[in-house]
Motif scaffolding. Structure first.
Motif, PDB file in Angstrom:
ATOM      1  N   ASP A 134       1.111   6.646  -6.843  1.00  0.00           N
ATOM      2  CA  ASP A 134      -0.210   7.020  -7.331  1.00  0.00           C
ATOM      3  C   ASP A 134      -0.155   8.400  -7.998  1.00  0.00           C
ATOM      4  N   GLY A 135      -0.802   8.507  -9.110  1.00  0.00           N
ATOM      5  CA  GLY A 135      -0.845   9.777  -9.828  1.00  0.00           C
ATOM      6  C   GLY A 135       0.138   9.843 -10.979  1.00  0.00           C
ATOM      7  N   HIS A 136       1.173   9.031 -10.926  1.00  0.00           N
ATOM      8  CA  HIS A 136       2.131   8.989 -12.035  1.00  0.00           C
ATOM      9  C   HIS A 136       1.514   8.163 -13.157  1.00  0.00           C
ATOM     10  N   ALA A 141       2.194   1.752  -3.511  1.00  0.00           N
ATOM     11  CA  ALA A 141       1.099   2.145  -4.402  1.00  0.00           C
ATOM     12  C   ALA A 141       0.695   3.598  -4.176  1.00  0.00           C
ATOM     13  N   GLU A 142       0.594   4.002  -2.908  1.00  0.00           N
ATOM     14  CA  GLU A 142       0.228   5.381  -2.598  1.00  0.00           C
ATOM     15  C   GLU A 142       1.298   6.362  -3.056  1.00  0.00           C
ATOM     16  N   THR A 197       0.829  -1.207   0.000  1.00  0.00           N
ATOM     17  CA  THR A 197       0.000   0.000   0.000  1.00  0.00           C
ATOM     18  C   THR A 197       0.859   1.251   0.000  1.00  0.00           C
ATOM     19  N   HIS A 202       6.383  -0.754  -9.591  1.00  0.00           N
ATOM     20  CA  HIS A 202       6.031  -1.180  -8.239  1.00  0.00           C
ATOM     21  C   HIS A 202       6.942  -2.330  -7.787  1.00  0.00           C
ATOM     22  N   TYR A 262       3.254   0.187 -14.779  1.00  0.00           N
ATOM     23  CA  TYR A 262       2.998   0.372 -13.354  1.00  0.00           C
ATOM     24  C   TYR A 262       3.462  -0.791 -12.490  1.00  0.00           C
TER      25      TYR A 262
END
Length: 173
Positions: free
Chosen positions: A142-144, A138-139, A135, A155, A151
């Motif tokens: 996030d937004g990229h 991911a947070e 998490t 990650h 992705y």
């Protein structure tokens, strides 16, 4: 016109007269020839243009450059994609991105790399529990936006770097 003086990748620049409407992205590219910071959407939505801003308290954050004026960076210390490798040696995170083939076209990679670096620095100060790692990554990412759908690979590369040094980035059980 506005006077701009700042530090980029440890090197002082300025004071330089810049137009008030000049974006930081254009300043980096046009004035300094630093083309690693990309111009994507022009609306701070894709985040391919983010640079790292080193704050006075020793923390860092990313900041989009496509909509931010160059003048808004006056007096700041920033890092761009060009500042990651040292003495021609890639960082652990850069190597992980390559090993995972996290990039395809590579356009979004500078933004992901800068965001990932900020996350690693944050986790070195404040480790997270292993259960919260997925998490947390991911947070952070996030937004990229990645049009090539890298992705998962970004990650996974982040996760591998963190898990390779759990004493530094994860809370002790």
């Amino acid at each position: 016109m506005t006077k701009l003086a700042l530090t980029i990748n440890g090197r002082a620049h300025g004071p330089i007269d810049v137009r008030d409407d000049l974006t930081m992205n254009d300043f980096l590219r046009e004035f300094l020839g630093m083309t690693g910071t990309k111009f994507g959407c022009g609306a701070a939505q894709c985040l391919s243009c983010v640079v790292i801003v080193d704050l006075p308290d020793g923390t860092s954050e990313t900041n989009p450059t496509c909509v931010a004026s160059a003048a808004s960076f006056h007096g700041k210390k920033i890092r761009t994609i060009e500042g990651h490798a040292e003495d021609g040696q890639l960082t652990v995170l850069q190597k992980a991105f390559i090993e995972h083939f996290a990039f395809q076209c590579g356009y979004c990679t500078p933004g992901f790399l800068n965001e990932g670096q900020v996350l690693l620095e944050r986790l070195a100060r404040t480790p997270v529990a292993r259960a919260d790692l997925e998490t947390t990554i991911a947070e952070a990412l996030d937004g990229h936006l990645c049009r090539c759908t890298g992705y998962v690979k970004y990650h996974e590369a982040m996760r591998d770097v963190i898990l390779a040094n759990p004493r530094r980035f994860l809370k002790s059980s």
